[in-house]
Design a protein around this motif. Structure first.
Motif, PDB file in Angstrom:
ATOM      1  N   ALA A 134      -0.683  -7.445 -10.967  1.00  0.00           N
ATOM      2  CA  ALA A 134      -0.487  -7.022  -9.578  1.00  0.00           C
ATOM      3  C   ALA A 134       0.694  -7.754  -8.948  1.00  0.00           C
ATOM      4  CB  ALA A 134      -1.761  -7.283  -8.775  1.00  0.00           C
ATOM      5  N   SER A 138       4.246  -6.164  -7.447  1.00  0.00           N
ATOM      6  CA  SER A 138       4.521  -6.385  -6.026  1.00  0.00           C
ATOM      7  C   SER A 138       5.919  -6.945  -5.779  1.00  0.00           C
ATOM      8  CB  SER A 138       3.462  -7.337  -5.438  1.00  0.00           C
ATOM      9  OG  SER A 138       2.160  -6.778  -5.540  1.00  0.00           O
ATOM     10  N   THR A 275      -2.790  -4.624  -4.641  1.00  0.00           N
ATOM     11  CA  THR A 275      -1.559  -3.837  -4.517  1.00  0.00           C
ATOM     12  C   THR A 275      -1.629  -2.781  -3.417  1.00  0.00           C
ATOM     13  OG1 THR A 275      -2.351  -2.337  -6.262  1.00  0.00           O
ATOM     14  CG2 THR A 275      -0.911  -4.161  -6.939  1.00  0.00           C
TER      15      THR A 275
END
Length: 338
Positions: A134, A138, A275
């Motif tokens: 994640a 990002s 996310t």
């Protein structure tokens, strides 16, 4: 013996301030089917070298230059990658382009079942993995100078085309299931909703964990990285939950409180929370694609094995899995409506 010209390599390292001694010793790491990787000992310090394979290779494969650029962009952000030191594009030094990075000390976990661990430790390991994925997704590619690291447009459409070409370029047999996939996948590509840095081979054994804690010290093997749909990495990683335990990544049938390995639903929910996603789509198409891509990779290994350039002693065992891999991919395609 590593097969590298250690004298030439030693001179190259000294010219770049990475060594102050005359002797250099290299040892090839076992395992891995892509870019051969070596431990380089320069006195009391150890580095890691990754090079392209020797001999003929496909034009777009084994791009160590892209690997180096990516980890050089990610390292300053704090994302766990080894510290990169230098790239050599001159094949005259050791016979192929290569780059050098820090050796990250820690554990490699080869078996997704995590034998010998307590349930809480397994849970923490899997949470660390999905949280790291994640975190990668990002990162804004433009903010780290990677806005041009992949072509715009639908990632999966491009990847299906790419792996079809890769498969054709190294094809040695006729597999009916692969032919069906080559016809079906391009017609059914899901629409892409997001773009992120995609690792391309995100699995448990491509990470180095802290020796004592459930922390990831480095994500490694970025050969297939690009800009694309983050669902490519997520679905590839989650394939372990539909793969029978085989001493590698598969954890099918091993999840739940008794083992501490989170369910596939729990992993997807944790990723979505990190996310900002509402959920993930049905994964059968993505599983079919991922196994088709693996079939393309294994076909490349088979061609290199037949040509005498396979990187791993385990290449023959991997190649033997090709028909079953193709059958499994088509079974997921059928579940997705093929």
């Amino acid at each position: 013996m590593s097969g590298l010209d250690e004298a030439k390599l030693g001179s190259w390292l000294r010219e770049r301030g990475l060594s102050t001694i005359s002797s250099t010793r290299t040892t090839k790491f076992s395992g891995g089917q892509s870019n051969p990787t070596y431990r380089v000992e320069v006195g009391v310090k150890s580095l890691v070298l990754r090079r392209k394979p020797f001999g003929p290779i496909l034009a777009s494969a084994h791009a160590v230059e892209r690997e180096y650029r990516l980890i050089a962009a990610l390292h300053p952000t704090g994302f766990p990658v080894p510290r990169p030191h230098a790239l050599c594009e001159d094949a005259e030094v050791i016979g192929a382009p290569f780059y050098v990075m820090d050796l990250v000390v820690g554990r490699t976990l080869w078996d997704g079942a995590l034998p010998g661990m307590a349930p809480a430790e397994r849970t923490a390991i899997y949470h660390a993995i999905i949280d790291t994925l994640a975190a990668l997704h990002s990162i804004d590619p433009a903010q780290v100078g990677l806005s041009d690291f992949g072509r715009p447009g639908n990632y999966f459409a491009r990847q299906v085309e790419r792996w079809t070409k890769q498969y054709r370029a190294s094809q040695t047999d006729d597999l009916e299931d692969v032919e069906r996939l080559i016809e079906w996948l391009p017609r059914t590509v899901p629409e892409q909703q997001r773009t992120s840095i995609v690792h391309g081979d995100f699995r448990i054994d491509n990470m180095i964990f802290d020796a004592d804690r459930p922390e990831i010290r480095a994500v490694i093997d970025w050969e297939l990285a690009t800009l694309g749909d983050p669902l490519a990495d997520l679905s590839y990683f989650l394939m372990s939950w539909v793969t029978a335990p085989e001493g590698r990544a598969g954890v099918k049938g091993l999840t739940g409180p008794e083992t501490g390995i989170p369910t596939i639903e729990a992993m997807a929910q944790r990723y979505c929370a990190a996310t900002g996603r509402d959920g993930v789509p049905a994964l059968d198409w993505y599983f079919a694609y991922n196994q088709f891509r693996l079939a393309g990779i294994v076909q490349g290994i088979k061609k290199r094995m037949l040509d005498g350039n396979a990187s791993s002693a385990h290449a023959a065992a991997t190649v033997a899995q090709l028909p079953a891999l193709a059958r499994s991919a088509w079974s997921f395609a059928e579940r997705a409506g093929a």
